[in-house]
Design a protein around this motif. Sequence first.
Motif, PDB file in Angstrom:
ATOM      1  N   UNK A 266      62.373 -11.669 -62.639  1.00 42.78           N
ATOM      2  CA  UNK A 266      61.597 -11.658 -63.871  1.00 42.78           C
ATOM      3  C   UNK A 266      62.551 -11.547 -65.055  1.00 42.78           C
ATOM      4  N   UNK A 267      62.107 -12.014 -66.216  1.00 44.70           N
ATOM      5  CA  UNK A 267      62.963 -12.124 -67.410  1.00 44.70           C
ATOM      6  C   UNK A 267      63.675 -10.813 -67.720  1.00 44.70           C
ATOM      7  N   UNK A 268      62.937  -9.689 -67.714  1.00 45.25           N
ATOM      8  CA  UNK A 268      63.526  -8.416 -68.127  1.00 45.25           C
ATOM      9  C   UNK A 268      64.507  -7.855 -67.108  1.00 45.25           C
ATOM     10  N   UNK A 269      64.539  -8.449 -65.915  1.00 42.06           N
ATOM     11  CA  UNK A 269      65.470  -7.986 -64.868  1.00 42.06           C
ATOM     12  C   UNK A 269      66.736  -8.831 -64.861  1.00 42.06           C
ATOM     13  N   UNK A 270      66.664 -10.046 -65.361  1.00 41.93           N
ATOM     14  CA  UNK A 270      67.782 -10.993 -65.292  1.00 41.93           C
ATOM     15  C   UNK A 270      68.851 -10.611 -66.312  1.00 41.93           C
ATOM     16  N   UNK A 271      69.706  -9.649 -65.939  1.00 42.86           N
ATOM     17  CA  UNK A 271      70.626  -9.042 -66.906  1.00 42.86           C
ATOM     18  C   UNK A 271      72.093  -9.363 -66.645  1.00 42.86           C
ATOM     19  N   UNK A 272      72.384 -10.351 -65.805  1.00 40.75           N
ATOM     20  CA  UNK A 272      73.775 -10.742 -65.613  1.00 40.75           C
ATOM     21  C   UNK A 272      74.392 -11.187 -66.943  1.00 40.75           C
ATOM     22  N   UNK A 273      75.676 -10.887 -67.107  1.00 46.72           N
ATOM     23  CA  UNK A 273      76.436 -11.366 -68.251  1.00 46.72           C
ATOM     24  C   UNK A 273      77.459 -12.387 -67.774  1.00 46.72           C
ATOM     25  N   UNK A 274      78.005 -13.135 -68.703  1.00 45.56           N
ATOM     26  CA  UNK A 274      78.928 -14.216 -68.366  1.00 45.56           C
ATOM     27  C   UNK A 274      80.059 -13.707 -67.478  1.00 45.56           C
ATOM     28  N   UNK A 275      80.284 -14.424 -66.366  1.00 43.16           N
ATOM     29  CA  UNK A 275      81.374 -14.103 -65.459  1.00 43.16           C
ATOM     30  C   UNK A 275      81.006 -13.153 -64.337  1.00 43.16           C
ATOM     31  N   UNK A 276      79.799 -12.588 -64.365  1.00 40.95           N
ATOM     32  CA  UNK A 276      79.427 -11.610 -63.344  1.00 40.95           C
ATOM     33  C   UNK A 276      78.851 -12.245 -62.080  1.00 40.95           C
ATOM     34  N   UNK A 277      78.416 -13.474 -62.155  1.00 45.33           N
ATOM     35  CA  UNK A 277      77.870 -14.151 -60.985  1.00 45.33           C
ATOM     36  C   UNK A 277      78.213 -15.635 -61.085  1.00 45.33           C
ATOM     37  N   UNK A 278      78.499 -16.253 -59.950  1.00 41.81           N
ATOM     38  CA  UNK A 278      78.869 -17.658 -59.988  1.00 41.81           C
ATOM     39  C   UNK A 278      79.134 -18.192 -58.597  1.00 41.81           C
ATOM     40  N   UNK A 279      79.802 -19.337 -58.526  1.00 42.41           N
ATOM     41  CA  UNK A 279      80.124 -19.973 -57.254  1.00 42.41           C
ATOM     42  C   UNK A 279      80.339 -21.460 -57.456  1.00 42.41           C
ATOM     43  N   UNK A 280      81.372 -21.987 -56.838  1.00 46.17           N
ATOM     44  CA  UNK A 280      81.786 -23.370 -57.070  1.00 46.17           C
ATOM     45  C   UNK A 280      80.680 -24.392 -56.807  1.00 46.17           C
ATOM     46  N   UNK A 281      79.916 -24.181 -55.738  1.00 45.86           N
ATOM     47  CA  UNK A 281      78.909 -25.178 -55.353  1.00 45.86           C
ATOM     48  C   UNK A 281      77.501 -24.819 -55.815  1.00 45.86           C
ATOM     49  N   UNK A 282      77.351 -23.688 -56.468  1.00 44.02           N
ATOM     50  CA  UNK A 282      76.022 -23.189 -56.774  1.00 44.02           C
ATOM     51  C   UNK A 282      75.266 -24.089 -57.751  1.00 44.02           C
ATOM     52  N   UNK A 283      74.066 -24.488 -57.335  1.00 43.40           N
ATOM     53  CA  UNK A 283      73.217 -25.313 -58.187  1.00 43.40           C
ATOM     54  C   UNK A 283      73.682 -26.746 -58.305  1.00 43.40           C
ATOM     55  N   UNK A 284      74.507 -27.207 -57.351  1.00 44.65           N
ATOM     56  CA  UNK A 284      74.989 -28.586 -57.474  1.00 44.65           C
ATOM     57  C   UNK A 284      73.826 -29.570 -57.324  1.00 44.65           C
ATOM     58  N   UNK A 285      73.882 -30.694 -58.026  1.00 40.80           N
ATOM     59  CA  UNK A 285      72.736 -31.606 -58.056  1.00 40.80           C
ATOM     60  C   UNK A 285      72.385 -32.232 -56.721  1.00 40.80           C
ATOM     61  N   UNK A 286      73.350 -32.392 -55.809  1.00 34.91           N
ATOM     62  CA  UNK A 286      73.036 -33.003 -54.520  1.00 34.91           C
ATOM     63  C   UNK A 286      72.075 -32.127 -53.728  1.00 34.91           C
TER      64      UNK A 286
END
Length: 400
Positions: A266-286
């Motif tokens: 939910x919006x009020x829980x989504x509190x990640x800041x830049x650089x705290x979560x990621x991954x090279x292949x995450x969300x790739x269009x394929x």
Amino acid sequence: MQYSQSDANKLMYVTNRPELVFTEGHGMWLTDHNGKRYLDYLQGWAVNTLGHAPQCIADALAAQSKKLINPSPAFYNEPSIELAKLLTANSVFDRVFFANSGGEANEGAIKLARKWGKKNPAADGSARFEIITFKHSFHGRTLATMSASGKDGWDTMFAPQVPGFPKAVLNDLESVKALIGEHTVAVMLEPVQGEGGVIPASKEFMQGLRSLTKEKNLLLIVDEVQSGMGRTGQLFAYQHSGIEPDIMTLAKGIGGGVPLAALLAREEIACFEAGEQGGTYNGNPLMTAVGVAVIKELLKPGFMESVRERGQYLRQRSLEISEKYGFEGERGEGLLRALQLGRDIGPQIVEAARNLEPVGLLLNSPRPNLLRFMPALNVTKEEIDQMFSMLEEVLAKIGK
């Protein structure tokens, strides 16, 4: 092409595998390197939502692979945005982070909850970080998700564990209350414990848990890696209870067979800041293009109704065979079900079923006293009947 065991031994040993190599699959069926066919009630452990090699996934992969495969998660891409829109439009969540596996999605949920616990600290100002999980639960194979899991023996396998995961008892609200302390930030559970033996959380328990977590200002995290994406007869299993969780994780069925997972909040829980979560292949269009194709199939008129109908038929046939052979009934939701055998013959049944001739049957026994059924969501009544006919043949062979 022929394969020898020495060829297979080039793969690192992580589990016992039979000496067969699958080369082709379609719908509920697999074919091995010798041409033998198998009726598949594993479907990649509830991964192949639409069965093996569905046309919509083949089309999505072919079309997207000609356009864009991975521009880097540092940039937006169209399929990931479209899939995020479809997921949020059909759930109570507002934000989505895409990942590659259920373990990765659950690791992300743990990190998000702990970040929220820093922003919403204990009375003394210290960060809240403890997440109450459940005995017999399964949340993945990273160090943190293994620590969160309640699987026997995992507390010593790669010790020391990551701290902060006290274990309650599913469907026992008092056991949860007893574990809440000043540093508790969340409760995390599978609405149906899959690896634990297909044990559903009751509607009353889910509703009580939601009331309790709101009262104590705790997050409620639902791990729907196995139960999500239509598997239980609703798009998401939490919907059976009429509650609104704070965080949800998805994998397995969301990709219909390709590596795709999601962390939703939910919006009020989504509190990640830049650089705290990621991954090279995450969300790739394929991969997200495949996710779009899968969820569009699930959202077609009548699809979820057919899952519920097939789930009820699978339940009916399970109860019939249970009564005939003196088993102990069945349990589950939708097309995630278990036949309770009442005795430890599950592994024996699994092996004998695979070795049937001329056609084999692939079954799963996560606990030795039960069989778990995870067919494709578009399984037919005829394929359910065929499975039970083959199962009876196995029971006759092993004299049970």
